[in-house]
Every structure is written in C-alpha cells, then in structure tokens.
Design a protein around this motif. Sequence first.
Motif, PDB file in Angstrom:
ATOM      1  N   PRO A 469       0.957  -1.267   0.088  1.00 26.06           N
ATOM      2  CA  PRO A 469       0.092  -0.042  -0.135  1.00 26.06           C
ATOM      3  C   PRO A 469       0.958   1.546  -0.100  1.00 26.06           C
ATOM      4  CG  PRO A 469      -0.349  -1.206   2.105  1.00 26.06           C
ATOM      5  CD  PRO A 469       0.267  -1.955   0.958  1.00 26.06           C
ATOM      6  N   LEU A 470       1.983   1.275   0.479  1.00 25.07           N
ATOM      7  CA  LEU A 470       2.924   2.351   0.640  1.00 25.07           C
ATOM      8  C   LEU A 470       3.314   2.621  -0.799  1.00 25.07           C
ATOM      9  CD1 LEU A 470       4.871   2.052   3.996  1.00 25.07           C
ATOM     10  CD2 LEU A 470       3.210   3.715   3.470  1.00 25.07           C
ATOM     11  N   LEU A 471       3.904   1.844  -1.706  1.00 21.17           N
ATOM     12  CA  LEU A 471       4.073   1.977  -2.979  1.00 21.17           C
ATOM     13  C   LEU A 471       3.278   2.478  -3.843  1.00 21.17           C
ATOM     14  CD1 LEU A 471       6.082  -1.528  -3.763  1.00 21.17           C
ATOM     15  CD2 LEU A 471       7.129   0.888  -3.517  1.00 21.17           C
ATOM     16  N   ALA A 472       1.862   2.329  -3.636  1.00 20.75           N
ATOM     17  CA  ALA A 472       0.706   2.712  -4.258  1.00 20.75           C
ATOM     18  C   ALA A 472       0.565   4.092  -3.919  1.00 20.75           C
ATOM     19  CB  ALA A 472      -0.492   1.776  -4.046  1.00 20.75           C
ATOM     20  N   LEU A 473       0.446   4.306  -2.580  1.00 21.27           N
ATOM     21  CA  LEU A 473       0.404   5.688  -1.792  1.00 21.27           C
ATOM     22  C   LEU A 473       1.561   6.777  -2.447  1.00 21.27           C
ATOM     23  CD1 LEU A 473      -1.397   7.354   0.125  1.00 21.27           C
ATOM     24  CD2 LEU A 473       0.469   6.878   1.939  1.00 21.27           C
ATOM     25  N   PHE A 474       2.602   6.182  -2.528  1.00 21.17           N
ATOM     26  CA  PHE A 474       3.804   7.257  -3.059  1.00 21.17           C
ATOM     27  C   PHE A 474       4.159   6.610  -4.379  1.00 21.17           C
ATOM     28  CE2 PHE A 474       4.224   6.781   1.470  1.00 21.17           C
ATOM     29  CZ  PHE A 474       4.165   8.393   1.731  1.00 21.17           C
ATOM     30  N   GLY A 475       3.287   6.145  -5.205  1.00 23.01           N
ATOM     31  CA  GLY A 475       3.413   5.708  -6.557  1.00 23.01           C
ATOM     32  C   GLY A 475       3.980   7.030  -7.539  1.00 23.01           C
ATOM     33  N   GLY A 476       3.759   8.282  -7.307  1.00 23.58           N
ATOM     34  CA  GLY A 476       4.214   9.242  -8.175  1.00 23.58           C
ATOM     35  C   GLY A 476       5.717   9.441  -7.989  1.00 23.58           C
ATOM     36  N   PRO A 477       6.078   9.787  -6.743  1.00 21.44           N
ATOM     37  CA  PRO A 477       7.537   9.840  -6.684  1.00 21.44           C
ATOM     38  C   PRO A 477       8.376   8.598  -7.016  1.00 21.44           C
ATOM     39  CG  PRO A 477       6.434  10.713  -4.669  1.00 21.44           C
ATOM     40  CD  PRO A 477       5.518   9.910  -5.498  1.00 21.44           C
ATOM     41  N   ILE A 478       7.764   7.372  -6.661  1.00 18.23           N
ATOM     42  CA  ILE A 478       8.479   6.063  -7.044  1.00 18.23           C
ATOM     43  C   ILE A 478       8.588   5.998  -8.600  1.00 18.23           C
ATOM     44  CG2 ILE A 478       8.526   3.612  -6.705  1.00 18.23           C
ATOM     45  CD1 ILE A 478       7.257   4.194  -3.982  1.00 18.23           C
ATOM     46  N   SER A 479       7.584   6.221  -9.270  1.00 19.34           N
ATOM     47  CA  SER A 479       7.362   6.466 -10.572  1.00 19.34           C
ATOM     48  C   SER A 479       8.513   7.159 -11.203  1.00 19.34           C
ATOM     49  CB  SER A 479       6.009   6.332 -11.300  1.00 19.34           C
ATOM     50  OG  SER A 479       5.818   7.507 -11.085  1.00 19.34           O
ATOM     51  N   GLU A 480       8.521   8.434 -10.825  1.00 17.31           N
ATOM     52  CA  GLU A 480       9.776   9.377 -11.218  1.00 17.31           C
ATOM     53  C   GLU A 480      11.201   8.808 -11.111  1.00 17.31           C
ATOM     54  OE1 GLU A 480       9.030  12.903  -9.151  1.00 17.31           O
ATOM     55  OE2 GLU A 480       7.198  13.417  -9.968  1.00 17.31           O
ATOM     56  N   LEU A 481      11.223   7.960  -9.950  1.00 18.86           N
ATOM     57  CA  LEU A 481      12.688   7.233  -9.743  1.00 18.86           C
ATOM     58  C   LEU A 481      12.927   6.194 -10.862  1.00 18.86           C
ATOM     59  CD1 LEU A 481      12.946   6.532  -5.817  1.00 18.86           C
ATOM     60  CD2 LEU A 481      14.552   7.706  -7.363  1.00 18.86           C
ATOM     61  N   THR A 482      11.828   5.560 -11.163  1.00 17.56           N
ATOM     62  CA  THR A 482      11.897   4.341 -12.152  1.00 17.56           C
ATOM     63  C   THR A 482      12.318   5.090 -13.585  1.00 17.56           C
ATOM     64  OG1 THR A 482       9.482   4.165 -12.444  1.00 17.56           O
ATOM     65  CG2 THR A 482      10.488   2.979 -10.797  1.00 17.56           C
ATOM     66  N   ILE A 483      11.552   6.007 -13.966  1.00 17.70           N
ATOM     67  CA  ILE A 483      11.677   6.761 -15.019  1.00 17.70           C
ATOM     68  C   ILE A 483      12.953   7.071 -15.317  1.00 17.70           C
ATOM     69  CG2 ILE A 483      11.016   8.952 -16.351  1.00 17.70           C
ATOM     70  CD1 ILE A 483       8.080   8.538 -15.435  1.00 17.70           C
ATOM     71  N   ASP A 484      13.749   7.802 -14.309  1.00 19.07           N
ATOM     72  CA  ASP A 484      15.021   8.308 -14.296  1.00 19.07           C
ATOM     73  C   ASP A 484      16.006   6.982 -14.519  1.00 19.07           C
ATOM     74  OD1 ASP A 484      14.263  10.703 -13.759  1.00 19.07           O
ATOM     75  OD2 ASP A 484      14.737  10.820 -11.422  1.00 19.07           O
ATOM     76  N   ALA A 485      15.603   5.958 -13.903  1.00 20.29           N
ATOM     77  CA  ALA A 485      16.421   4.878 -14.162  1.00 20.29           C
ATOM     78  C   ALA A 485      16.355   4.246 -15.516  1.00 20.29           C
ATOM     79  CB  ALA A 485      16.072   3.617 -12.981  1.00 20.29           C
ATOM     80  N   ALA A 486      15.068   4.295 -16.014  1.00 18.46           N
ATOM     81  CA  ALA A 486      15.033   3.748 -17.423  1.00 18.46           C
ATOM     82  C   ALA A 486      15.682   4.832 -18.362  1.00 18.46           C
ATOM     83  CB  ALA A 486      13.354   3.866 -17.690  1.00 18.46           C
ATOM     84  N   VAL A 487      15.710   6.056 -18.346  1.00 14.48           N
ATOM     85  CA  VAL A 487      16.288   7.009 -19.051  1.00 14.48           C
ATOM     86  C   VAL A 487      17.628   6.610 -19.037  1.00 14.48           C
ATOM     87  CG1 VAL A 487      16.741   9.549 -19.296  1.00 14.48           C
ATOM     88  CG2 VAL A 487      14.543   8.931 -18.944  1.00 14.48           C
ATOM     89  N   PHE A 488      18.293   6.539 -17.932  1.00 18.10           N
ATOM     90  CA  PHE A 488      19.787   6.369 -17.726  1.00 18.10           C
ATOM     91  C   PHE A 488      20.409   5.127 -18.495  1.00 18.10           C
ATOM     92  CE2 PHE A 488      23.517   4.213 -15.557  1.00 18.10           C
ATOM     93  CZ  PHE A 488      24.240   5.353 -15.732  1.00 18.10           C
ATOM     94  N   LEU A 489      19.586   4.181 -18.439  1.00 14.90           N
ATOM     95  CA  LEU A 489      19.872   2.851 -19.081  1.00 14.90           C
ATOM     96  C   LEU A 489      19.697   2.725 -20.667  1.00 14.90           C
ATOM     97  CD1 LEU A 489      18.460  -0.415 -17.050  1.00 14.90           C
ATOM     98  CD2 LEU A 489      20.717   0.622 -17.113  1.00 14.90           C
TER      99      LEU A 489
END
Length: 509
Positions: A469-489
């Motif tokens: 539930p915390l991953l869902a609640l903070f889905g916005g900031p966490i998805s920004e992290l994952t987007i940064d990781a994808a852009v880097f790769l």
Amino acid sequence: MQHLSILPILLPLFSGALLLLPPFSKTLKRQRLLAVLSMLLQVVIGFALVASVQFDGVTQYILGDWRPPYGIVLVADPMSSVMVCVTNFLAFGALCYATGYHDRTGGYFYPLFMFQVMGINGAFLTGDVFNLFVFFEVLLIASYALLIHGGGKHKTQATTHYVILNLAGSSVFLFGLGILYGTLGTLNIADMAQKVGDLEGSVAILAKIGALLLMVVFGMKAALLPLHFWLPKTYSSASAPVAAIFAVMTKVGIYSILRIHGVVFGDDAGELANVAQSWLWPLALLTVVIGTIGALASPTLKLLTANLVVLSAGTLMVCAALGNEAATSAALYYMVHSTLVAGGMFLLADMIARQRGKAEDRFVVAKTMDNPIFLGILFAIAAIAVIGMPPFSGFLGKVMILQAAHSTAEQLWVWPILLLSSLGALIALSRAGTTLFWRHSSSKQASDEKQTIHLGEWLGIVLLLGASPLLALFGGPISELTIDAAVFLHDPSLSVDALLTSPLADGGF
C-alpha cells in the motif's frame, strides 16, 4: 558521503566476519542484536544511497584509483541504488522474522545471511561483468548453506539439485566471459558497450555466442523457461526467512539482463543489436503461462508462492523483451513490488503452517488457526497485491507494463497473457484463502498447543506486506525514480559515455 557506494558491500561483510568471532559467536542473543542493528543501518544506507543518486547524480566508486575501464568500479545509478535499497529492506524484514525461532535451527545463520546480502548488493552495484560473476558466486555460496540450514530430507534434496545446477551455470558464465573478453578486450560494462558496435564478421559471431551464453546464465537465475524448474521446489523447501531473501535473487538475473543485454547489446550494438530479443519474447510469455499453471496446480501455500515468483519473473522478462524506456520503468517498479510482496508471502505461509498443526500449509481441512483474523487480513493484502487489483501496488505495476506495449502486435500478445495470468492468480489465491481460513474441522484436539507469535515475526511480515500500500500511496515519486532509471539505461550518453569520460571518472573514489 563519498564512501556511500561501497558501504552496502563492506557493512554486511564486516558484520558477517564479526559474527563469526568471539564474543558474538558464543551467544545467540548477541548475534541477534548485532545482526538486526547492522541490517537496520543498512536499510538507512540504502535509502541514503537512493537520495544521494537523486540529488547528486550517478557516482562511481573507483577502487585503487584505477580509472575505468581498467580497475574495479562500483556504479551507483538510479536502478542499482533502488535495488540495493529494496534488498536491504527485504533482508531486514526476513531477519526480524528469523529472530522468532528459525535462527535456532542450525549454526551460523546470521553470518551466512550477511554474506548473502553482501553478494546481492555487490551484484547490483558492480560496473564490471567479471565482478558480477564474483558477486554471483558469493551470494550462491551463502545460499547453498542457507538453503540447507536446519537440515531435513526435503532441504537436502532441493539443495543438491540447486548446487549442481548453479555450478553448471557458473561454468557457462565463465565460458561466456572468456569469449567476450577475447573479442572485446574488456569486461567493463560501459567500455563493452562502446566497443561492441565495431565488431564484424567472425569476431561478431564469437561475441554473439558469448552474449547468448550469458543470457542462458541470467535466464537460469531469473527462472526463465525452460530453466525455471529448480525454483518452486527450492524456494518451497527453504525456511521462511531464507525463502524471503531468495525472492530478490531472481531479480538479480533480470537486473543483469536489463543491464548487460540492454546496455551492451542494445540498439547501438551494430551487428549484435538486440541479440537475445528473438529468444526473450516467446520464452518470457511462456514463463508467465507456466507460472500461472504452476500456481493453479500448487497443493501448498509455499509452493503457490514459489510459482507466483516464476509468474512475476516471466512478467518482468516481458518488459525486458519490450525493450523501451516505458517497459524498463515499469519493470523496476514491478520488481520492487513483487520482491517485497513475495518475501512477505513466504513469511506469512510459514506462520499459517505453524498454526494449522499437522496440516501445515496444505490446502486441506485443518484445525482453526489461533490468529485467523489478523492472518486473514494480511493474506488478503498479499493476494490483492499479487493479483494486480486496486488499490495496491500490483495494480499500478500491471497498468504500467500494459501501457509499455505500444504497437498493436505487442498489445495482442502481452495484454491477453498478462490479464489471464492475473485471473489464474485470482483463482489460485481464492482457493487457497477459502481453504485455509474458512474450511476447518469443528473439533479441536486437547493436545494442540496455542502457537505464540514472536514480535519479530509480526514485524517482519507487516513490514514487507505493508510496503505494497505504501508503494501505491507514493506511486508518483517512485515512478519518477523508475523513469530516471530507465532514461539512464537507454541513453548511451549517460550509461556509457559518461562513465568513461574524465569528469565522472575523476569524480569517483
């Protein structure tokens, strides 16, 4: 903060060594205290590493001051830092659960656990393929001993198969490394990516063989069909905290595919561009299918959870097969979700098994559990998260993966199989829940003793399952992290050129 990148490796290494020495080796209470405090500190370091990468950018830790591509380099980027953080959090939850009674079933549990964490963290942080092999071996050697910890016929049999298979995989890994070093003259990931596009003719064919050998090894670690057969029996035979930490080991294989085949053999690799893509598509989809079938056929909750790990591995491999930034971002989010939820489910399955007497976690009629309401709530959270229903993180992860399938052909393959796999998981978990919590014998034997639950066991389960539930609640900031990781790769100027040019290299330590 300059040494933050190496602390996830050094801290469990030194903690494991201290736990082998007096006065900690003599008293279990002292071992527990040191291990839990060390793991808690590693959780803090994991979050600090993620924050450091976000605010200060990607960093290299250059050991011995040998500049890339010649020396040993650790790379803390968005993806590696997130996976280190997840590993430490998962390990802390599993370690808390082990303080109940699992650490008393055999010797050297805590040192082995620390060495396991060290190997996993090192595999995520290394910027060199040979050191990836080294950390693979570290985590595997620790896993051999942890798997058989506590003894028993089933554990011995599962460990034998697991050891033989991984020894063969290590040999294939070395062959692949030898071929790639012979053709490229380097094993630094960024340097390999820079040179692989220049290969032609017979040399390119040799490098292709090496790349496919690595794909076999990574596929085996990731439980990719047909190399998945070892996982259900191995994970279901392990003790609960060991099975929980093993939940991240398949992610090491998937991470390696994204890192090596996505960066080195990506779109800019010339003749070797996307060399494994034609293999990944059918095998990833079939892994999802076989994981779903295994979940439906599972007779116990532990085996069901193990097959759900296979299903999640296949889902992540679909993201690797899609090969775009959106798919990589979705894969990282889904990796975090599936790792923590699977770890929590293994702990929950063990607690349920202990409260059902001789029936354990088998889907048969048994006595009423001592804590059915709280365990039922936890099971419902885990089931909803795994199936991919709102409002938990599994729903967001599945939506991100479905959106990553851009073309019509991709949607025709990905959408039906992933949605049907969710339906299969729903049926399997519904059957499990109704049997475990609603079907029980009316009589209770007088000899049955009430099972007391240790505080650490409650804490471990709540931490891991509460993450969804915390991953869902903070889905916005966490998805920004994952987007940064994808852009880097996916950006060679960031994942390749920047790691070899002087500004970033000179900024390493």
